[in-house]
Design an enzyme around this catalytic site. Structure first.
Site, PDB file in Angstrom:
ATOM      1  N   HIS A 100       0.820  -1.210   0.000  1.00  0.00           N
ATOM      2  CA  HIS A 100       0.000   0.000   0.000  1.00  0.00           C
ATOM      3  C   HIS A 100       0.854   1.260   0.000  1.00  0.00           C
ATOM      4  O   HIS A 100       0.381   2.340  -0.389  1.00  0.00           O
ATOM      5  CB  HIS A 100      -1.001  -0.011   1.169  1.00  0.00           C
ATOM      6  CG  HIS A 100      -0.424   0.322   2.500  1.00  0.00           C
ATOM      7  ND1 HIS A 100      -0.127  -0.637   3.457  1.00  0.00           N
ATOM      8  CD2 HIS A 100      -0.108   1.519   3.068  1.00  0.00           C
ATOM      9  CE1 HIS A 100       0.341  -0.040   4.545  1.00  0.00           C
ATOM     10  NE2 HIS A 100       0.361   1.257   4.330  1.00  0.00           N
TER      11      HIS A 100
ATOM     12  N   ASP B 266      -0.018  -7.628   1.674  1.00  0.00           N
ATOM     13  CA  ASP B 266       0.506  -6.262   1.698  1.00  0.00           C
ATOM     14  C   ASP B 266       2.032  -6.266   1.704  1.00  0.00           C
ATOM     15  O   ASP B 266       2.672  -5.989   2.710  1.00  0.00           O
ATOM     16  CB  ASP B 266      -0.051  -5.532   2.921  1.00  0.00           C
ATOM     17  CG  ASP B 266       0.186  -4.033   2.852  1.00  0.00           C
ATOM     18  OD1 ASP B 266       0.518  -3.520   1.762  1.00  0.00           O
ATOM     19  OD2 ASP B 266       0.048  -3.368   3.895  1.00  0.00           O
TER      20      ASP B 266
ATOM     21  N   GLN C  52       0.906   5.600  12.208  1.00  0.00           N
ATOM     22  CA  GLN C  52       0.956   6.166  10.869  1.00  0.00           C
ATOM     23  C   GLN C  52       2.388   6.586  10.519  1.00  0.00           C
ATOM     24  O   GLN C  52       3.092   7.165  11.331  1.00  0.00           O
ATOM     25  CB  GLN C  52       0.020   7.367  10.760  1.00  0.00           C
ATOM     26  CG  GLN C  52      -1.409   7.014  10.429  1.00  0.00           C
ATOM     27  CD  GLN C  52      -2.031   6.082  11.442  1.00  0.00           C
ATOM     28  OE1 GLN C  52      -2.186   4.903  11.185  1.00  0.00           O
ATOM     29  NE2 GLN C  52      -2.393   6.579  12.600  1.00  0.00           N
ATOM     30  N   GLY C  53       2.807   6.282   9.297  1.00  0.00           N
ATOM     31  CA  GLY C  53       4.156   6.589   8.851  1.00  0.00           C
ATOM     32  C   GLY C  53       5.124   5.441   9.038  1.00  0.00           C
ATOM     33  O   GLY C  53       6.233   5.471   8.516  1.00  0.00           O
ATOM     34  N   ASP C  54       4.716   4.397   9.792  1.00  0.00           N
ATOM     35  CA  ASP C  54       5.574   3.237  10.018  1.00  0.00           C
ATOM     36  C   ASP C  54       5.343   2.136   8.992  1.00  0.00           C
ATOM     37  O   ASP C  54       6.076   1.128   8.994  1.00  0.00           O
ATOM     38  CB  ASP C  54       5.331   2.661  11.419  1.00  0.00           C
ATOM     39  CG  ASP C  54       5.796   3.593  12.525  1.00  0.00           C
ATOM     40  OD1 ASP C  54       6.817   4.267  12.333  1.00  0.00           O
ATOM     41  OD2 ASP C  54       5.131   3.652  13.578  1.00  0.00           O
ATOM     42  N   SER C  55       4.349   2.277   8.126  1.00  0.00           N
ATOM     43  CA  SER C  55       4.011   1.225   7.165  1.00  0.00           C
ATOM     44  C   SER C  55       5.243   0.730   6.421  1.00  0.00           C
ATOM     45  O   SER C  55       6.103   1.501   6.009  1.00  0.00           O
ATOM     46  CB  SER C  55       3.006   1.752   6.142  1.00  0.00           C
ATOM     47  OG  SER C  55       1.713   1.785   6.668  1.00  0.00           O
TER      48      SER C  55
END
Length: 281
Positions: free
Chosen positions: A83, A136, A230-233
């Site tokens: 993603h 993912d 958020q931002g660690d994906s």
């Protein structure tokens, strides 16, 4: 109930218009002291396989344009979340992002040092379903090789590192509080591999998403306070010195009733096109 959130940046139309990276705002801030909720600062030397995905054109100059994480799985290959490479995140087809790079060997994104290596090509499994966010995983092929010492071994199916109760560590530069405070320095947090039932209960489908144990891995802190955000994906979940998961999605950050959902790396290896031992051809 809160909708599940992939753990990359959001509000992309505003991001692109302003050329500034903004984090996803969750419904309620999590109690935390640092990124990767409840974490601690780590050095590039102690975690050389963690990289930042960067595009200054899409996300601005601050923090080197970081928008997701990744992990070095061969000298010329970085694994990340599929993603992270989607138009929903990048605002355009990944092939049109001319300055896509990985930042390696640099824990402080506001400092010098390390390497910024251009991405030569990307690959997403043809079976990836963005609605289900499964599987993912994506691979980035680099334009030049990184040192072999930065490669993290990958856990295969049946590895004891996947056993519920195993201590694991998640890494990233994402939201430090659950309310929009990104970090410039790499941080990590200790979590535990949890039984699939924990995530199946938390995410049975509908507004909070559906957990699929065949391609997903459940991890977190049953008391809350330690999690990815958020931002660690795309960042790594490591146990026993091996890669077991990639930060994928979850409901909020650091919630005891909302464990983190990770890509189960052993499940996606058979589809990998000849890059890693045990991958497909």
């Amino acid at each position: 109930m809160r909708r599940p959130s992939v753990r990359g940046p959001a509000r992309l139309s505003a991001l692109i218009a302003a050329v500034i990276a903004s984090p996803l705002v969750v419904a309620a801030p999590a109690a935390a002291d640092s990124v990767v909720i409840g974490g601690y600062e780590v050095s590039a030397e102690s975690s050389p396989w963690v990289v930042a995905l960067s595009s200054r054109d899409r996300f601005g100059a601050a923090r080197a344009g970081q928008f997701c994480g990744g992990v070095v799985v061969s000298p010329t290959t970085v694994m990340t979340a599929a993603h992270c490479l989607s138009p929903a995140v990048l605002g355009k087809d990944v092939r049109l992002v001319r300055d896509l790079r990985v930042v390696s060997g640099r824990a402080d994104l506001e400092a010098e040092g390390g390497q910024e290596v251009a991405v030569r090509s990307s690959w997403i499994p043809p079976e990836y379903d963005p609605e289900a966010n499964s599987p993912d995983m994506a691979l980035l092929t680099l334009s030049q090789a990184l040192p072999a010492s930065r490669v993290l071994p990958v856990a295969r199916a049946g590895d004891e590192a996947y056993t519920p109760g195993t201590e694991a560590v998640v890494y990233g530069w994402g939201d430090t509080t659950g309310a929009g405070g990104y970090a410039s320095k790499l941080r990590a947090a200790r979590v535990s591999v949890l039984p699939d039932e924990n995530c199946a209960t938390a995410y049975p489908g509908g507004a909070d998403g559906r957990y699929t144990p065949a391609t997903m891995l459940c991890a977190g802190d049953t008391a809350g306070g330690h999690d990815a955000c958020q931002g660690d994906s795309g960042g790594p979940l490591v146990a026993g010195g091996r890669l077991i998961g990639l930060v994928s999605w979850g409901s909020g950050c650091g919630r005891p009733d909302g464990p983190g959902v990770y890509t189960r790396v052993s499940a996606v290896l058979p589809s990998v096109p000849g890059v890693l031992p045990g991958g497909g051809d």
